[in-house]
Write an enzyme that holds these catalytic residues in place. Structure first.
Site, short mmCIF file in Angstrom:
data_model
loop_
_atom_site.label_atom_id
_atom_site.label_comp_id
_atom_site.label_asym_id
_atom_site.label_seq_id
_atom_site.Cartn_x
_atom_site.Cartn_y
_atom_site.Cartn_z
N ARG A 72 15.67 -3.45 15.60
CA ARG A 72 14.44 -3.32 16.38
C ARG A 72 13.27 -3.74 15.52
NH1 ARG A 72 16.05 -3.78 20.99
NH2 ARG A 72 14.06 -3.05 21.81
N GLU A 114 6.92 -9.44 20.44
CA GLU A 114 7.80 -10.55 20.81
C GLU A 114 7.26 -11.29 22.03
OE1 GLU A 114 11.85 -9.28 21.17
OE2 GLU A 114 11.96 -8.51 19.13
N HIS A 146 15.47 -13.19 19.04
CA HIS A 146 16.13 -12.01 19.62
C HIS A 146 17.44 -12.41 20.30
CE1 HIS A 146 15.16 -7.70 21.08
NE2 HIS A 146 16.46 -7.85 20.92
#
Length: 532
Positions: free
Chosen positions: A235, A264, A283
């Site tokens: 994370r 993000e 990601h």
């Protein structure tokens, strides 16, 4: 029941939902970002909402979907985009799929580690640009190096397994890792500061919490080896981005790899993008065909199970109840709810404290689930939205402490559950129950310490009276004249001439006039209608 699939999941998962009888599947991919008002409209009447990371299920969404919303499913691990507190307030179970992307994320982590040891990405780019730079793209080996793994859950364990295969020494930090399990996995359990000091490579596999946010910061990096390599596929925010940038620029950190970020996507001009010794991926942790199929089907099955009244898997705001556990505790839940409700209704004053005692074989069961069942019953007349998810939270907000005790004292029953409420005036009300027979039929076996035998269903008239002749006849006469049939009756007393307890199970509720007549009998100390 409407299932709102807000983000695109595997078609296997969507098809599974569509095959379920009674489900209306609404696919609304991208709606949260493109038309938030429309998304809120679609949420109304939904029994479940399924998301990945694009859509946010905030308090406003829960409010729009109440009271029909029962479950929110995250096709993935992180639930940062779901307001778990709001979910609990609205009695909605939140589930994720921690197992579905385990291998994909572990393999991506190892890919980053390999690219941090050998500058494959940089060398590949130079080849595309027509160069042949053998001399400047030297690297190092993983063999005989020390890897520090922060977080030894599913993914951390898989990374450690692969590191062992590469001949690495693995140091593990995890407050919940037992010494026995660490030994079985072949890793050395250490404190975090020792892991920082002795590791050549460090990877994080922990959730983002107040405790882990910025866990690897400037001070932590200063204690690490010169040339340490850092990786985060868990994370964003666990590694402080400013501290990492400073470490990369100074050479303290030889290389790093990130799949997740504080924000993000990172800004187009983010300084990370220009760092030559930093590998970035957008990601991609769960972005394999196998992982997406796995998490899509898993969350579809989990949501279906909840809506069908089955097991609850991978819940993040209540204990998970798999099918085996549910089968074991299920027969007790009706009894627990009845005990909680009975005690609440019998309390004549405001309750200040609740005590629950488990005795006999029941102590080996999942006490958390049983306790939630008791509190759900206790609160059913207090909150219209109470359920297994939010019962504990509602008790906390009401300022009502709950003491749970597992007793080893012998009782007259193989298993016994006792619920006791202490009122503000010091008086106590209690009810005890068990299951009887092959059918595990719930029975109330004591009220306020007096033995009774009552099936906890429907309308009951609970009467405390002086132990005198003719009281039962007078009560029966009044109820009969009122046109109410007595289905069953249980009598008890503490001593001859003392206080007797009379429980009458009724087919319907007596009129207010009939209750007033009963209360007017001189020997009657208390007469209370209870609905279970």
């Amino acid at each position: 029941m409407k299932i709102l699939v807000a983000d695109k999941i595997s078609s296997i998962g969507v098809d599974f939902l569509k095959q379920q009888e009674g489900f209306e599947v609404v696919e609304a991919y991208g709606t949260f970002k493109e038309d938030y008002s429309k998304f809120l409209e679609l949420a109304k009447g939904a029994a479940a909402i399924i998301v990945r990371s694009d859509s946010k299920v905030n308090r406003e969404v829960f409010e729009a979907a109440a009271p029909t919303l029962k479950a929110v499913g995250r096709a993935g691990v992180g639930v940062d985009n779901i307001d778990a507190e709001a979910a609990t307030d609205y009695g909605v179970v939140v589930m994720n799929t921690p197992g579905g992307n385990t291998i994909a994320t572990a393999e991506l982590t190892f890919t980053h580690m390999l690219c941090g040891a050998r500058p494959v990405a940089q060398a590949a780019q130079s080849m595309r640009e027509g160069r042949w730079d053998r001399k400047i793209y030297g690297g190092s080996e993983l063999f005989k190096k020390t890897l520090g793994v922060c977080g030894m859950g599913r993914i951390g364990a898989e990374v450690a397994k692969r590191a062992k295969a590469f001949g690495m020494t693995v140091l593990a930090y995890d407050p919940y890792l037992s010494a026995t399990k660490a030994e079985a996995m072949g890793v050395k359990q250490v404190e975090l500061d020792k892991l920082f000091r002795e590791s050549d490579y460090i990877t994080v596999h922990m959730p983002l919490t107040d405790a882990t946010r910025g866990m690897i910061n400037k001070d932590a990096i200063s204690t690490m080896k010169d040339g340490v390599r850092l990786f985060n596929c868990a994370r964003g925010g666990i590694i402080d981005e400013d501290a990492l940038l400073e470490g990369l620029e100074s050479g303290k950190v030889a290389a790093a790899g990130l799949d997740v970020y504080t924000s993000e996507p990172p800004a187009e001009d983010h300084p990370f993008r220009s760092q030559k010794n930093l590998n970035l991926t957008p990601h991609l942790g769960a972005s394999t065909e196998e992982a997406q199929e796995s998490v899509g089907l898993e969350i579809a099955e989990s949501v279906t199970s909840v809506l069908r009244g089955g097991g609850i898997r991978n819940a993040i705001n209540m204990p998970s109840l798999d099918e085996a556990t549910l089968k074991t505790v299920g027969p007790y839940l009706e009894l627990c709810s009845a005990l909680g409700s009975l005690v609440h209704q019998l309390a004549l004053e405001k309750v200040s404290k609740v005590k629950i005692t488990y005795s006999g074989k029941v102590v080996d069961l999942d006490a958390n689930s049983l306790t939630r069942g008791i509190l759900k019953g206790f609160l059913k007349d207090v909150s219209s939205n109470v359920n297994f998810v939010n019962a504990l939270v509602i008790m906390e907000r009401l300022g009502l402490p709950v003491d749970v005790l597992k007793s080893s004292e012998e009782t007259d029953y193989v298993e016994l559950i006792k619920v006791e409420a202490e009122c503000v005036n010091g008086e106590k009300v209690s009810a005890e129950g068990t299951l009887i027979g092959k059918g595990n039929t719930p029975r109330i076996v004591a009220i306020n310490g007096r033995e009774v035998e009552v099936e906890p269903h429907g309308c009951m008239l609970v009467i405390a009276n002086s132990d005198e002749l003719g009281i039962v006849g007078k009560i029966g006469n009044i109820i009969g004249k009122d046109g109410v049939n007595i289905a069953a009756m249980s009598l008890s007393r503490n001593e001859v001439g003392g206080i007797a307890l009379n429980i009458a199970c009724l087919d319907s509720e007596p009129s207010a006039q009939a209750i007033a007549e009963i209360k007017a009998i001189e020997a009657i100390k208390q007469a209370k209608i209870v609905h279970l």
